[in-house]
Scaffold this motif. Structure first.
Motif, short mmCIF file in Angstrom:
data_model
loop_
_atom_site.label_atom_id
_atom_site.label_comp_id
_atom_site.label_asym_id
_atom_site.label_seq_id
_atom_site.Cartn_x
_atom_site.Cartn_y
_atom_site.Cartn_z
N ARG A 1 12.25 12.63 8.43
CA ARG A 1 12.12 12.36 9.85
C ARG A 1 10.66 12.08 10.20
O ARG A 1 10.35 11.20 10.99
CB ARG A 1 12.60 13.59 10.60
N ARG A 2 9.77 12.88 9.60
CA ARG A 2 8.35 12.70 9.86
C ARG A 2 7.91 11.31 9.41
O ARG A 2 7.10 10.66 10.05
CB ARG A 2 7.55 13.81 9.14
N MET A 3 8.45 10.87 8.26
CA MET A 3 8.08 9.55 7.77
C MET A 3 8.69 8.46 8.64
O MET A 3 8.12 7.39 8.81
CB MET A 3 8.52 9.40 6.32
N GLN A 4 9.86 8.77 9.19
CA GLN A 4 10.52 7.79 10.05
C GLN A 4 9.70 7.52 11.30
O GLN A 4 9.79 6.45 11.89
CB GLN A 4 11.91 8.32 10.43
N SER A 5 8.91 8.50 11.72
CA SER A 5 8.12 8.30 12.94
C SER A 5 6.83 7.52 12.66
O SER A 5 6.03 7.31 13.57
CB SER A 5 7.81 9.64 13.60
N THR A 6 6.63 7.12 11.41
CA THR A 6 5.49 6.25 11.11
C THR A 6 5.99 4.81 10.97
O THR A 6 7.17 4.54 11.18
CB THR A 6 4.81 6.65 9.79
N MET A 7 5.09 3.92 10.57
CA MET A 7 5.51 2.52 10.43
C MET A 7 6.11 2.22 9.05
O MET A 7 6.41 1.09 8.73
CB MET A 7 4.30 1.61 10.66
N LEU A 8 6.26 3.27 8.24
CA LEU A 8 6.83 3.09 6.90
C LEU A 8 8.21 2.46 6.98
O LEU A 8 9.05 2.86 7.78
CB LEU A 8 6.94 4.47 6.22
N ARG A 9 8.43 1.46 6.11
CA ARG A 9 9.75 0.83 6.08
C ARG A 9 10.63 1.55 5.05
O ARG A 9 10.15 1.91 3.99
CB ARG A 9 9.64 -0.64 5.69
N LEU B 1 5.72 16.89 14.91
CA LEU B 1 7.07 17.32 15.30
C LEU B 1 7.12 18.84 15.37
O LEU B 1 6.32 19.54 14.75
CB LEU B 1 8.10 16.82 14.29
N LYS C 1 0.83 -1.19 0.00
CA LYS C 1 0.00 0.00 0.00
C LYS C 1 0.88 1.26 0.00
O LYS C 1 0.71 2.16 -0.81
CB LYS C 1 -0.81 -0.02 1.30
N ALA C 2 1.84 1.25 0.94
CA ALA C 2 2.71 2.41 1.11
C ALA C 2 3.55 2.62 -0.15
O ALA C 2 3.72 3.74 -0.62
CB ALA C 2 3.61 2.21 2.32
N GLN D 1 1.34 4.13 -2.92
CA GLN D 1 1.01 5.52 -2.60
C GLN D 1 2.21 6.44 -2.77
O GLN D 1 2.10 7.53 -3.33
CB GLN D 1 0.52 5.62 -1.15
N LEU D 2 3.37 5.98 -2.30
CA LEU D 2 4.57 6.81 -2.39
C LEU D 2 4.99 6.99 -3.85
O LEU D 2 5.43 8.06 -4.25
CB LEU D 2 5.72 6.18 -1.59
N LEU E 1 12.34 8.49 18.23
CA LEU E 1 13.09 9.18 17.18
C LEU E 1 14.52 9.50 17.60
O LEU E 1 15.38 9.74 16.78
CB LEU E 1 12.38 10.48 16.79
N SER F 1 -1.50 5.23 4.26
CA SER F 1 -0.98 3.98 3.68
C SER F 1 0.21 3.43 4.44
O SER F 1 0.63 2.29 4.23
CB SER F 1 -0.59 4.21 2.21
N PHE F 2 0.78 4.23 5.34
CA PHE F 2 1.95 3.76 6.09
C PHE F 2 1.56 2.85 7.26
O PHE F 2 2.42 2.30 7.93
CB PHE F 2 2.77 4.94 6.64
N TYR F 3 0.25 2.77 7.54
CA TYR F 3 -0.20 1.99 8.70
C TYR F 3 -1.12 0.86 8.26
O TYR F 3 -1.84 0.99 7.26
CB TYR F 3 -0.96 2.90 9.68
N ARG G 1 8.60 -0.69 16.54
CA ARG G 1 7.51 -0.70 15.55
C ARG G 1 6.15 -0.70 16.22
O ARG G 1 5.22 -0.05 15.77
CB ARG G 1 7.65 -1.91 14.62
#
Ligand SMILES: Nc1ncnc2c1ncn2[C@@H]1O[C@H](COP(=O)(O)OP(=O)(O)O)[C@@H](O)[C@H]1O
Ligand SMILES: [Mg+2]
Lengths: 383, 386
Positions: free
Chosen positions: A223-231, B133, A2-3, A6-7, B103, B153-155, B123
């Motif tokens: 950084r904002r994306m890093q704080s999500t579950m995105l790999r 932030l 999904k990610a 979308q990306l 972070l 979509s990231f979740y 995770r």
């Protein structure tokens, strides 16, 4: 998944909405192509400056001289004396000097008389032909320049061959059906267009990725994306996919413009061409990621990328053939990915080469891709 | 004279934004009802049980080189609570929050969110938190809706976008690109993104810094509505009024350490002086900038009064200190502040004293003590650098 989708879509939208980037990445190569194409493509196929010194001044010698003028390959310039012509040759102002010595007409007519009776329906007068002494002309050329030397020899042989055959009423046992040799003759634009595509792939990816990733990192977008579950792998895969699509479309646009304006062609398979677009994109993208990681600040990422890509643009066989460069430069340039990418593109487009003859290019580009990708994933940081 | 000064004080007081709920002088100050409601709710704050903790922070420690940014911070946050980190710039609020969000790696201590340790199950932590932030930056060329779909979509699970757009008052901006949003709209979008995965805990790092008063109010409203729905929120700010209105409990931070942790009302009660009287002297020279601790520095008292009748600050502060009910006297810039538990007695005696001594004063105003006063009392410095 999904990610990743979308990306990819988001990145394509970003490309489409960033006018400035589109101008720089598409308009620039097309502009280069048009400028260099019109500047250097006017005199059509390559020609060789030559001078004919007629010391015989007979009808036969004048006839021969005019034949040299009709080859289409030789660009005849007048020289007063042989000495003056040789001087010009030494200074590279001429590529070929042909001297028709005194007595040429005489020898020719004597030779013709001897051979005449025997030349009947069959070609059996070999003894009689050998009896006369053939007329002689002299050609002087620069043997150190292989390209012009080859052209000179071919042109002179073609002319003298023609004269000889007419003289002895030679009927060839094998005839060659001549097909437009001109169309196979490659001009500068054929050299240029594949180079432009290679250059575009390099600068799009090396400079584009380095600048964008460094700026996203600086602004905290990553950084904002890093704080999500995105790999990270999804993010990088989406970047690769979107950039492949962009480069593919841009390459096709440049090739089509080349075809419509300059009549360049893709003689090899589009599949092979696409393969090199992909492998080139991946190699240069990975280098771009490395630059983005190594740059201390986003402001320094762009200059570093330019520092790498600028010499590659001018030395890597994009605008000028690598063969014309000094030996030691060639050794270095031949290690660079851009040299192999432009060569591969050129071979596929101009000579229709397939993988069988392009394995060196495939290996070197593949090597760059794997090594750069390994370093890129090792050095990649979100912030 | 007093009346005249009161009038004068009233005019001065209005533009200042302060929370003086039971004070006649600021009665003219407009205040929206939700803030009033929020304050009323404060009185019924429930003391929560330790087993209801969604965040547990234990001895968090962070160094940048030789500099200690966070020095052994421990606290717990309960479900449904709005927990405030209040402190000046550089106090370590952002560093603390980002260590809980996973972070930044702590150099010591641990943080658990919904039972998941940030060191071992990051995770899982990311799945249950939403973060805004301090300096959020988004893809400028995407629209509000596109950005929300992308983050969704990231979740593995996400909330529907429509109600989120409604809640964050972004419905008419959904097709607008991020670069055309105002500061307040960008901040609301950042909160919308933080809520996209329906997090258990929402982290807001200085959500109103840099916003105009109108946008701040709107954002407070949003936070209070989230709180009503039972969302657990950790919020950092350096505005004491914001912390007072929004937070159930406030963790006062300074130089990497917690200096106090309690409900806003308890923090103020700890001052033991509910009211403050402020005034200035008309031709006060800025020369004697004795800081908040000026009362103790008796050595600064000059031997004689000034020729023009106005007394030197040190001398005056000594006199003020002895007015009945006064617990503390401070001189901030050119404003004298008297903290008192008995407003009426102190005020009467103050006016009498000044008349006897023939000292003219201006800009008199009284107010209730604020969190700012608590902070100054504990650190000797203000929340905002002047
Ligand atoms: N990445 C960093 N490198 C070095 N020092 C930092 C870094 N981040 C924060 N600091 C320092 O740590 C202290 C606390 O910063 P921060 O947590 O951002 O405070 P706050 O959010 O309360 O303003 C500040 O003095 C800041 O300068
Ligand atoms: Mg901060």
């Amino acid at each position: 998944m999904k990610a990743y989708l979308q990306l990819t879509v988001s990145q394509l939208k970003l490309f489409a909405r960033n006018r400035q980037m589109l101008v720089f990445t598409l308009f620039f190569p097309v502009f280069f192509m048009l400028m260099f194409g019109f500047l250097f493509n006017n005199d059509g196929p390559m020609s060789l400056d030559a001078s004919i010194i007629d010391q015989d001044r007979t009808e036969a010698s004048q006839e021969l001289a005019s034949r040299f003028g009709q080859t289409g390959v030789l660009n005849i310039k007048t020289s007063d004396t042989e000495a003056a012509a040789l001087d010009a040759l030494k200074h590279n102002d001429l590529g070929l000097v042909v001297v028709i010595p005194e007595g040429y007409g005489d020898s020719l007519s004597k030779f013709a008389q001897v051979s005449e009776p025997s030349s009947g329906g069959t070609n059996g007068g070999s003894a009689a032909v050998n009896a006369g002494t053939p007329a002689q002309i002299r050609m002087i050329y620069d043997s150190s320049n292989l390209t012009t030397a080859g052209m000179a020899k071919a042109a002179v042989n073609a002319v003298t061959d023609g004269v000889s055959k007419e003289l002895v009423h030679f009927t060839p046992a094998v005839t060659v059906a001549e097909e437009s040799v001109q169309s196979q003759q490659l001009s500068y634009i054929d050299f240029l267009v594949p180079g432009i595509v290679a250059m575009m792939i390099m600068s799009n990816n090396l400079n584009g990725v380095a600048g964008q990733i460094a700026s996203w990192r600086e602004r905290g977008v990553l950084r904002r994306m890093q704080s999500t579950m995105l790999r990270p792998s999804s993010f990088i895969a989406a970047q690769i996919t979107a950039r492949l699509a962009l480069n593919g479309v841009q390459a096709v646009i440049v090739l089509l413009i080349g075809q419509f304006i300059f009549g360049t062609q893709v003689r090899g398979s589009w599949g092979t061409l696409l393969f090199f677009v992909i492998i080139g994109t991946l190699a240069f993208m990975s280098i771009g990621f490395i630059v983005a990681s190594l740059a201390r600040t986003p402001e320094s990422a762009n200059p570093i990328a330019a520092f790498l890509s600028f010499p590659m643009m001018f030395l890597g066989g994009v605008f000028f053939p690598i063969k014309n460069m000094p030996e030691f430069v060639q050794k270095i340039v031949n290690l660079l990915p851009i040299a192999h990418l432009s060569t591969a593109m050129r071979e596929v487009m101009n000579t229709g080469a397939g993988f069988a003859s392009l394995w060196t290019q495939t290996l070197v580009l593949g090597g760059w891709m794997i090594v750069a990708f390994a370093i890129a994933s090792y050095t990649f940081k979100w912030e | 004279m007093l009346l005249l000064d009161r009038k004068h004080a009233l005019i001065i007081a209005i533009p200042q934004y302060r929370l003086n709920q039971d004070n006649g002088i600021v009665a003219g100050m407009e205040r929206s009802t939700f803030i009033q409601n929020a304050i009323n709710r404060k009185s019924e704050v429930l003391r929560v049980h330790a087993d209801d903790r969604v965040i547990e922070v234990d001895g968090l420690f962070k160094k940048y080189g030789n500099f200690t940014a966070v020095n052994g911070v421990s606290f717990g946050v309960s479900r449904g609570e709005v927990f405030g980190l209040l402190g000046p710039n550089g106090a370590g609020k952002t560093t603390t929050m980002e260590m809980i969000e996973g972070l930044r790696k702590p150099d010591g201590g641990s943080a658990k969110v919904a039972g998941h340790d940030t060191r071992t199950s990051l995770r899982k932590v990311k799945e249950v938190i939403g973060v805004q932030l301090q300096s959020t930056s988004l893809f400028e060329l995407l629209t509000v809706e596109e950005i929300l779909r992308m983050y969704a979509s990231f979740y593995p699970r996400s909330v529907p976008i429509e109600p989120l757009l409604d809640d964050m008052i972004l419905q008419d901006k959904r097709k607008g690109q991020v670069k055309h949003l105002s500061g307040g709209q960008k901040q609301r979008l950042a909160i919308a993104i933080a809520l996209i995965n329906d997090p258990i805990v929402l982290f807001l790092d200085e959500p109103t810094t840099g916003l105009d008063p109108q946008a701040r109010r709107t954002l407070w409203d949003i936070v209070l509505r989230l709180k009503e729905r039972g969302k657990t929120i950790v919020l950092s700010t350096h505005y004491m009024d914001e912390a007072h209105i929004l937070c159930d409990r406030i963790c006062l931070m300074d130089q990497g350490s917690i200096i106090a942790l309690d409900t806003p009302d308890e923090l103020i009660r700890s001052l033991q002086s509910e009211n403050a009287i402020e005034f200035r002297l008309p031709d006060q020279v800025d020369g004697y900038q004795t800081a908040s601790s000026a009362i103790q520095s008796d050595s600064h008292i000059p031997p004689a009064a000034g020729a023009d009748g106005s007394e030197a600050p040190g001398m005056l502060m000594g006199l003020l200190q002895h007015i009945p009910g006064v617990q503390q006297v401070e001189l901030r810039k050119d404003t004298y502040v008297l903290y008192t538990s008995d407003l009426q007695a102190t005020l009467t005696n103050f006016v009498q004293l000044m008349s006897e001594r023939n000292i003219t004063f201006t800009d008199l105003r009284t107010r209730t003590a604020t969190l700012e006063d608590v902070f100054i009392h504990m650190t000797g410095r203000g929340l905002r650098e002047e």
